[in-house]
Design a protein around this motif. Structure first.
Motif, short mmCIF file in Angstrom:
data_model
loop_
_atom_site.label_atom_id
_atom_site.label_comp_id
_atom_site.label_asym_id
_atom_site.label_seq_id
_atom_site.Cartn_x
_atom_site.Cartn_y
_atom_site.Cartn_z
N MET A 1 49.35 43.54 37.35
CA MET A 1 48.01 43.86 37.87
C MET A 1 48.16 44.70 39.12
O MET A 1 49.08 44.49 39.90
N MET B 1 38.65 49.21 38.43
CA MET B 1 37.47 48.50 38.92
C MET B 1 36.25 49.41 38.72
O MET B 1 36.36 50.46 38.10
N SER B 2 35.09 49.01 39.23
CA SER B 2 33.87 49.78 38.96
C SER B 2 34.04 51.27 39.26
O SER B 2 33.62 52.12 38.47
N ILE C 1 35.79 44.44 36.47
CA ILE C 1 34.61 45.18 36.94
C ILE C 1 33.54 44.23 37.47
O ILE C 1 33.12 43.31 36.77
C1 LIG Z 1 36.31 42.62 43.77
C2 LIG Z 1 37.43 42.95 42.88
C3 LIG Z 1 37.24 43.72 41.70
C4 LIG Z 1 35.91 44.30 41.27
O1 LIG Z 1 35.43 45.26 42.15
P1 LIG Z 1 34.14 46.16 41.80
O2 LIG Z 1 34.33 47.35 42.64
O3 LIG Z 1 32.96 45.35 42.17
O4 LIG Z 1 34.18 46.46 40.35
C5 LIG Z 1 38.35 43.91 40.89
N1 LIG Z 1 39.57 43.44 41.20
C6 LIG Z 1 39.78 42.72 42.32
C7 LIG Z 1 41.15 42.21 42.59
C8 LIG Z 1 38.72 42.45 43.19
O5 LIG Z 1 38.97 41.75 44.31
#
Ligand SMILES: *Cc1c(COP(=O)(O)O)cnc(C)c1O
Length: 224
Positions: free
Chosen positions: A152, A198-199, A215
């Protein structure tokens, strides 16, 4: 913020057709909003904080697959091991050994991902490439209650697309490098997970080989 249904369905369709798993990141979202997404069919949710996860796990349907994606302290492992689906943020051998010990007590085998530090920001957690090598070289053969299912990573937040792309591509390369050839192959899950995106950057992550995106704001709306 209420759940954005049309964004959710659009995203699920896009990801499903490419065989990519969506983990809906529900940190700081209410139980009601999580339930609304659950009712649309979402089952995989990601949380960053142990206390918050425990509370939500108690209040929400038991068939939710909870992913732990935040920094995990060894003394909190015991609380989540009974029910968590995937711990995505293993960043030390010590933590993995603790997870193994707690999982053994419950006679279960827990899937884990190793978090790799790919971002420029120093504040982020995760192993660098050298630490990852050392980790795989030194991993004891007797951790029978954990399975390393993949890697990850979190890309740099405020930066240019090229930098983000390079970071994701680096993570994918590490996954390719460590997974087929690893001597501890029997400890590895059969399908290898590359959790990235992520988003704001999931499209780049998918182009660079992600098969699991995490996301939050895009499906839930902005966090409070
Ligand atoms: C908060 C977070 C996300 C999601 O973030 P968004 O920008 O809201 O999609 C994904 N991975 C991790 C490790 C996070 O802390």
């Amino acid at each position: 913020m209420p759940i954005n249904k049309s964004e959710y369905f659009k995203l699920v369709q896009e990801l499903d057709s490419a065989g990519i798993k969506l983990v809906a990141v529900s940190k700081s979202q209410s139980v009601e909003d999580i339930l609304s997404l659950y009712e649309l069919g979402q089952r995989d949710f990601g949380e960053n904080y142990v206390q918050e996860l425990l509370g939500k796990h108690n209040q929400l349907p038991q068939d939710i697959r909870w992913h732990f994606i935040g920094h995990l302290q060894s003394n909190k492992v015991k609380a989540i091991v009974p029910f968590v689906q995937l711990i995505q943020s293993v960043d030390s051998l010590k933590l993995l050994e603790t997870i193994n010990k707690e999982a053994a007590k419950l006679d279960r085998t827990l899937d884990c991902l190793i978090q790799v530090h790919i971002a420029r920001e120093e504040t982020k957690f995760g192993m660098d490439e050298a630490e990852l090598k050392e980790f795989f070289n030194n991993m004891p053969g007797d951790l029978k209650n954990v399975r390393i299912a993949g890697l990850m990573g979190i890309a740099s937040l405020e930066t240019k697309e090229e930098q983000i792309r390079m970071e994701f591509s680096q993570l994918k390369k590490l996954a390719d490098q460590f997974f087929p050839s690893d001597p501890h192959l029997r400890q590895l899950a059969e399908s290898r997970i590359v959790s990235m995106g992520m988003s704001g950057d999931y499209k780049i992550a998918i182009e660079e080989g992600s098969n699991m995106v995490r996301i939050g704001s895009l499906v839930f709306g902005d966090r409070r």
